[in-house]
Design a protein around this motif. Structure first.
Motif, PDB file in Angstrom:
ATOM      1  N   THR A  63       0.834  -1.203   0.000  1.00  0.00           N
ATOM      2  CA  THR A  63       0.000   0.000   0.000  1.00  0.00           C
ATOM      3  C   THR A  63       0.870   1.255   0.000  1.00  0.00           C
ATOM      4  O   THR A  63       2.000   1.235   0.497  1.00  0.00           O
ATOM      5  N   GLY A  64       0.337   2.335  -0.532  1.00  0.00           N
ATOM      6  CA  GLY A  64       0.985   3.635  -0.464  1.00  0.00           C
ATOM      7  C   GLY A  64      -0.071   4.724  -0.380  1.00  0.00           C
ATOM      8  O   GLY A  64      -1.270   4.455  -0.504  1.00  0.00           O
ATOM      9  N   PHE A  65       0.365   5.960  -0.172  1.00  0.00           N
ATOM     10  CA  PHE A  65      -0.600   7.065  -0.103  1.00  0.00           C
ATOM     11  C   PHE A  65       0.055   8.352  -0.571  1.00  0.00           C
ATOM     12  O   PHE A  65       1.270   8.538  -0.451  1.00  0.00           O
ATOM     13  N   ALA A  66      -0.764   9.239  -1.126  1.00  0.00           N
ATOM     14  CA  ALA A  66      -0.276  10.478  -1.727  1.00  0.00           C
ATOM     15  C   ALA A  66       0.097  11.494  -0.654  1.00  0.00           C
ATOM     16  O   ALA A  66      -0.630  11.677   0.334  1.00  0.00           O
ATOM     17  N   VAL A  67       1.219  12.154  -0.855  1.00  0.00           N
ATOM     18  CA  VAL A  67       1.692  13.199   0.053  1.00  0.00           C
ATOM     19  C   VAL A  67       2.229  14.360  -0.794  1.00  0.00           C
ATOM     20  O   VAL A  67       2.323  14.278  -2.021  1.00  0.00           O
ATOM     21  N   GLY A  68       2.623  15.436  -0.111  1.00  0.00           N
ATOM     22  CA  GLY A  68       3.276  16.554  -0.788  1.00  0.00           C
ATOM     23  C   GLY A  68       2.393  17.197  -1.842  1.00  0.00           C
ATOM     24  O   GLY A  68       1.290  17.671  -1.553  1.00  0.00           O
ATOM     25  N   ASN A  69       2.874  17.188  -3.081  1.00  0.00           N
ATOM     26  CA  ASN A  69       2.139  17.828  -4.172  1.00  0.00           C
ATOM     27  C   ASN A  69       1.123  16.911  -4.843  1.00  0.00           C
ATOM     28  O   ASN A  69       0.543  17.265  -5.863  1.00  0.00           O
ATOM     29  N   GLY A  70       0.907  15.732  -4.288  1.00  0.00           N
ATOM     30  CA  GLY A  70      -0.057  14.791  -4.847  1.00  0.00           C
ATOM     31  C   GLY A  70       0.538  13.849  -5.874  1.00  0.00           C
ATOM     32  O   GLY A  70      -0.103  12.885  -6.277  1.00  0.00           O
ATOM     33  N   ARG A  71       1.772  14.135  -6.295  1.00  0.00           N
ATOM     34  CA  ARG A  71       2.471  13.230  -7.211  1.00  0.00           C
ATOM     35  C   ARG A  71       3.452  12.330  -6.466  1.00  0.00           C
ATOM     36  O   ARG A  71       4.018  11.413  -7.060  1.00  0.00           O
ATOM     37  N   LEU A  72       3.654  12.597  -5.197  1.00  0.00           N
ATOM     38  CA  LEU A  72       4.553  11.790  -4.372  1.00  0.00           C
ATOM     39  C   LEU A  72       3.743  10.746  -3.615  1.00  0.00           C
ATOM     40  O   LEU A  72       2.676  11.049  -3.071  1.00  0.00           O
ATOM     41  N   ILE A  73       4.264   9.526  -3.582  1.00  0.00           N
ATOM     42  CA  ILE A  73       3.590   8.397  -2.934  1.00  0.00           C
ATOM     43  C   ILE A  73       4.506   7.848  -1.846  1.00  0.00           C
ATOM     44  O   ILE A  73       5.639   7.452  -2.119  1.00  0.00           O
ATOM     45  N   ALA A  74       4.019   7.833  -0.602  1.00  0.00           N
ATOM     46  CA  ALA A  74       4.779   7.291   0.518  1.00  0.00           C
ATOM     47  C   ALA A  74       4.429   5.824   0.723  1.00  0.00           C
ATOM     48  O   ALA A  74       3.271   5.420   0.572  1.00  0.00           O
ATOM     49  N   THR A  75       5.429   5.027   1.077  1.00  0.00           N
ATOM     50  CA  THR A  75       5.215   3.612   1.356  1.00  0.00           C
ATOM     51  C   THR A  75       6.389   3.106   2.183  1.00  0.00           C
ATOM     52  O   THR A  75       7.222   3.889   2.653  1.00  0.00           O
ATOM     53  N   ASN A  76       6.470   1.779   2.356  1.00  0.00           N
ATOM     54  CA  ASN A  76       7.617   1.161   3.034  1.00  0.00           C
ATOM     55  C   ASN A  76       8.710   0.825   2.037  1.00  0.00           C
ATOM     56  O   ASN A  76       8.414   0.471   0.885  1.00  0.00           O
ATOM     57  N   ALA A  77       9.954   0.885   2.490  1.00  0.00           N
ATOM     58  CA  ALA A  77      11.061   0.478   1.634  1.00  0.00           C
ATOM     59  C   ALA A  77      10.953  -1.007   1.287  1.00  0.00           C
ATOM     60  O   ALA A  77      11.275  -1.419   0.171  1.00  0.00           O
ATOM     61  N   HIS A  78      10.488  -1.818   2.238  1.00  0.00           N
ATOM     62  CA  HIS A  78      10.453  -3.267   1.974  1.00  0.00           C
ATOM     63  C   HIS A  78       9.348  -3.653   0.990  1.00  0.00           C
ATOM     64  O   HIS A  78       9.333  -4.781   0.498  1.00  0.00           O
ATOM     65  N   VAL A  79       8.422  -2.744   0.701  1.00  0.00           N
ATOM     66  CA  VAL A  79       7.386  -3.024  -0.293  1.00  0.00           C
ATOM     67  C   VAL A  79       7.971  -3.061  -1.698  1.00  0.00           C
ATOM     68  O   VAL A  79       7.504  -3.825  -2.555  1.00  0.00           O
ATOM     69  N   LEU A  80       9.008  -2.279  -1.945  1.00  0.00           N
ATOM     70  CA  LEU A  80       9.546  -2.132  -3.298  1.00  0.00           C
ATOM     71  C   LEU A  80      10.422  -3.326  -3.677  1.00  0.00           C
ATOM     72  O   LEU A  80      11.148  -3.862  -2.842  1.00  0.00           O
ATOM     73  N   PRO A  81      10.378  -3.741  -4.930  1.00  0.00           N
ATOM     74  CA  PRO A  81      11.222  -4.863  -5.375  1.00  0.00           C
ATOM     75  C   PRO A  81      12.684  -4.440  -5.422  1.00  0.00           C
ATOM     76  O   PRO A  81      12.996  -3.250  -5.626  1.00  0.00           O
ATOM     77  N   GLU A  82      13.570  -5.395  -5.218  1.00  0.00           N
ATOM     78  CA  GLU A  82      14.996  -5.101  -5.289  1.00  0.00           C
ATOM     79  C   GLU A  82      15.391  -4.659  -6.690  1.00  0.00           C
ATOM     80  O   GLU A  82      16.242  -3.793  -6.869  1.00  0.00           O
ATOM     81  N   SER A  83      14.774  -5.252  -7.678  1.00  0.00           N
ATOM     82  CA  SER A  83      15.088  -4.900  -9.066  1.00  0.00           C
ATOM     83  C   SER A  83      13.872  -5.186  -9.943  1.00  0.00           C
ATOM     84  O   SER A  83      12.929  -5.865  -9.515  1.00  0.00           O
ATOM     85  N   LEU A  84      13.900  -4.670 -11.165  1.00  0.00           N
ATOM     86  CA  LEU A  84      12.829  -4.890 -12.128  1.00  0.00           C
ATOM     87  C   LEU A  84      13.383  -5.603 -13.360  1.00  0.00           C
ATOM     88  O   LEU A  84      14.540  -5.375 -13.735  1.00  0.00           O
TER      89      LEU A  84
END
Length: 265
Positions: free
Chosen positions: A65-86
């Motif tokens: 999960t993530g949520f919009a912050v700042g100017n609405g184009r920024l998305i906050a989440t956990n570092a561990h949510v993101l894949p190590e690579s694509l």
């Protein structure tokens, strides 16, 4: 005598009014009133995070999960949510699923712009499309133990789908993030560093979160201000038990660390 009983009657009436008012405040309907009003402001800002690859089935792979912050184009989440690579050679990309029903729901590509692995936080940027309504981050006074909270995210998103779900609870404790393990085999370098000095305090919640809730905004149910970010759940026994026998103990990173990460952009 008449005046005496009149005074007693007035006092009884006043006490009854106070009692009724107290019961109304304590009733579940009254307690949920603020949350009912706040949720329409929260849900349009909460997104599902995953990877997308057109040639894969399913093309979208849910991560958290993530949520919009700042100017609405920024998305906050956990570092561990993101894949190590694509798998860039297979055209795999990091994306968010926008809020909405099946007809209006869209997908936007994002890229990571800031990561704080020590505090398990990350910020993504949406380059295209309209910005989302940004959630307000709490400033000033910090939450206290016993304070009511709620969080919205995508628990078990792979199975339950992309419908945001809200849970509520309280801040049960403000505690160091390093949790001593009962078995040395459960230790890892990150935990050892935390226990040996890199300790910061997190919110222990009396609330049930599930896989997929990582990155969910924890907010004040009366104001909607974000006070933290869900980052882990205490698991009893095996990971499979979290679905059939959840512990009801979750943890959240205080929002001040997210504010610091955003200020560094």
């Amino acid at each position: 005598m008449f005046r005496y009983w009149s005074i007693i009657g007035v006092l009884r009436t006043m006490m009854l009014a106070v009692l009724v008012q107290s019961l109304m405040i304590m009733s579940p309907q009254a307690m949920a009133g603020g949350l009912v009003e706040v949720l329409p402001q929260i849900k349009p800002s909460v997104v599902a995070i995953g990877t997308y690859q057109r040639t894969r089935s399913p093309a979208f792979r849910f991560l958290g999960t993530g949520f919009a912050v700042g100017n609405g184009r920024l998305i906050a989440t956990n570092a561990h949510v993101l894949p190590e690579s694509l798998a860039t050679d297979g055209m795999e990309s990091l994306v968010i699923v926008l809020p909405g029903d099946e007809q209006t729901r869209g997908v936007r590509e994002v890229r990571r712009v800031a990561v704080d692995r020590n505090r398990d936080l990350a910020v993504l940027r949406m380059e295209q499309g309209e910005p989302l309504p940004a959630l307000s981050l709490a400033r000033g006074s910090k939450p206290q133990e016993g304070q009511a909270i709620a969080f919205t995210g995508f628990p078990i998103g792979n199975a339950l789908g992309m419908t945001p779900v809200t849970h509520r609870g309280i801040i049960a404790a403000i505690t160091p993030i390093g949790i001593p393990q009962g078995n040395a085999r459960d230790l890892n370098p990150a935990l050892i560093r935390r226990l040996s000095g890199e300790v910061f305090r997190v919110y222990q919640l009396d609330a049930t979160a599930y896989p997929g809730n990582s990155g969910s905004p924890v907010f004040d149910p009366e104001t909607g201000e974000v006070v933290g970010v869900i980052n882990m759940v205490f698991v009893k026994g095996t990971k499979e038990n979290i679905l059939s026998d959840p512990s009801g103990i979750s943890y959240a990173i205080p929002v001040e660390h997210l504010s610091n990460l955003l200020n560094g952009l």
